[in-house]
Write a protein that holds these residues in place. Structure first.
Motif, PDB file in Angstrom:
ATOM      1  N   ASP A  15       0.941  -1.158   0.413  1.00 53.22           N
ATOM      2  CA  ASP A  15       0.208  -0.406   0.446  1.00 53.22           C
ATOM      3  C   ASP A  15       0.988   1.550  -0.262  1.00 53.22           C
ATOM      4  O   ASP A  15       0.671   2.118  -0.730  1.00 53.22           O
ATOM      5  CB  ASP A  15      -1.246  -0.280   1.783  1.00 53.22           C
ATOM      6  N   LYS A  16       1.999   1.511   0.773  1.00 53.04           N
ATOM      7  CA  LYS A  16       3.331   2.677   0.842  1.00 53.04           C
ATOM      8  C   LYS A  16       4.268   2.214   0.627  1.00 53.04           C
ATOM      9  O   LYS A  16       4.470   0.524   1.437  1.00 53.04           O
ATOM     10  CB  LYS A  16       2.773   3.269   1.967  1.00 53.04           C
ATOM     11  N   ASN A  17       5.693   1.841  -0.394  1.00 54.64           N
ATOM     12  CA  ASN A  17       6.304   1.564  -0.362  1.00 54.64           C
ATOM     13  C   ASN A  17       7.214   2.434  -0.442  1.00 54.64           C
ATOM     14  O   ASN A  17       7.475   3.521   0.303  1.00 54.64           O
ATOM     15  CB  ASN A  17       6.735   1.355  -1.476  1.00 54.64           C
ATOM     16  N   VAL A  95       6.287  12.209  -2.394  1.00 57.79           N
ATOM     17  CA  VAL A  95       5.325  11.652  -0.840  1.00 57.79           C
ATOM     18  C   VAL A  95       3.948  11.958  -1.723  1.00 57.79           C
ATOM     19  O   VAL A  95       3.224  11.184  -1.447  1.00 57.79           O
ATOM     20  CB  VAL A  95       5.577  11.511   0.222  1.00 57.79           C
ATOM     21  N   TYR A  98       3.399   9.574  -5.095  1.00 59.93           N
ATOM     22  CA  TYR A  98       3.616   8.366  -5.522  1.00 59.93           C
ATOM     23  C   TYR A  98       3.473   7.775  -3.789  1.00 59.93           C
ATOM     24  O   TYR A  98       3.601   8.123  -3.339  1.00 59.93           O
ATOM     25  CB  TYR A  98       4.859   7.428  -5.680  1.00 59.93           C
ATOM     26  N   PRO A  99       2.327   6.402  -4.123  1.00 60.98           N
ATOM     27  CA  PRO A  99       2.216   6.185  -2.861  1.00 60.98           C
ATOM     28  C   PRO A  99       3.503   5.643  -1.764  1.00 60.98           C
ATOM     29  O   PRO A  99       3.800   4.215  -1.603  1.00 60.98           O
ATOM     30  CB  PRO A  99       1.344   4.798  -2.783  1.00 60.98           C
ATOM     31  N   ILE A 100       4.135   6.320  -1.367  1.00 57.85           N
ATOM     32  CA  ILE A 100       5.273   5.918  -0.189  1.00 57.85           C
ATOM     33  C   ILE A 100       5.266   5.985   1.382  1.00 57.85           C
ATOM     34  O   ILE A 100       4.313   7.117   1.950  1.00 57.85           O
ATOM     35  CB  ILE A 100       6.337   7.300  -0.798  1.00 57.85           C
ATOM     36  N   ASP A 101       5.607   5.163   1.542  1.00 54.23           N
ATOM     37  CA  ASP A 101       5.938   5.003   3.370  1.00 54.23           C
ATOM     38  C   ASP A 101       6.682   6.323   3.666  1.00 54.23           C
ATOM     39  O   ASP A 101       8.126   6.342   4.187  1.00 54.23           O
ATOM     40  CB  ASP A 101       6.531   3.937   4.140  1.00 54.23           C
ATOM     41  N   THR A 102       5.739   7.796   4.460  1.00 56.85           N
ATOM     42  CA  THR A 102       6.680   8.891   4.527  1.00 56.85           C
ATOM     43  C   THR A 102       7.511   8.697   5.810  1.00 56.85           C
ATOM     44  O   THR A 102       8.779   9.125   6.427  1.00 56.85           O
ATOM     45  CB  THR A 102       4.951   9.926   4.822  1.00 56.85           C
TER      46      THR A 102
END
Length: 212
Positions: A15-17, A95, A98-102
């Motif tokens: 879900d978050k990369n 962020v 893109y689906p980034i894990d902040t």
């Protein structure tokens, strides 16, 4: 986006990369560090950024380096601080896009890129989790005057340098570990018998550090 970049999407999507941002050195470009992107962890976005200042005849810089009459070299710290702001706002833009894990953003910088990775993490710790500083040094003149040790307490650093580096003396690099540990931070430090570059063992060691 405020800076030109190359992106490698993760092979394993969540879900978050997590995100790795690669910041090249003086006179280089975004292709340089991106050449090892395929070797980096498969579940990370890998984004390699081009520095904002064009050099002649080619290449880019995060800030100017000047020489005086005695050939002493000094950095344009005003430009360096502006580049810290550019990198911080670039992270914000990425962020959103893109689906980034902040909570899992790592800066990997070489030389000038390493110097700015330190400064960006210590100025904007809420945007960064980890720093890999390759062949750089901690430039105190571009850090905040006061650093909130509570706000930076989560930061982790991997620092490495060539013991025969002819561009940035290894003595400069060695000062980073005690300086960061004085701020209560976790630092892993390595030296390799090379000049101003990234030895294969160095790459292997920081990659292991990232995945653990």
């Amino acid at each position: 986006m405020n800076l030109y970049y190359l992106v490698q999407e993760p092979k394993i999507k969540h879900d978050k990369n997590p995100l790795l941002i690669l910041l090249h050195g003086y006179g280089s470009n975004e292709e340089d560090l991106f050449s090892f992107a395929s070797e980096l962890p498969k579940d990370h976005y890998v984004i390699s950024v081009r520095a904002p200042y064009d050099l002649q005849p080619y290449g880019h810089a995060w800030y100017a380096i000047h020489f005086d009459a005695d050939e002493n070299k000094f950095s344009d710290n005003v430009q360096a601080k502006q580049s810290v702001e550019l990198i911080a706002s670039f992270i914000e833009e990425v962020v959103k896009q893109y689906p980034i894990d902040t909570k899992n953003v790592t800066l990997i910088g070489f030389s000038q890129g390493a110097i700015l990775s330190y400064a960006t993490a210590l100025t904007y710790p809420e945007k960064v989790a980890k720093v890999v500083a390759l062949s750089g040094y901690l430039n105190q003149e571009i850090l905040p005057e006061t650093i909130d040790t509570k706000a930076i307490s989560h930061l982790k650093f991997f620092v490495s340098h060539g013991s025969v580096d002819q561009v940035i003396p290894v003595e400069w690099a060695r000062k980073a570990k005690p300086a960061l540990e004085n701020l209560g931070l976790e630092v892993e430090y390595h030296e390799y018998p090379v000049g101003h570059g990234v030895a294969p063992q160095n790459f292997f060691d920081f990659k292991n550090w990232l995945v653990k």
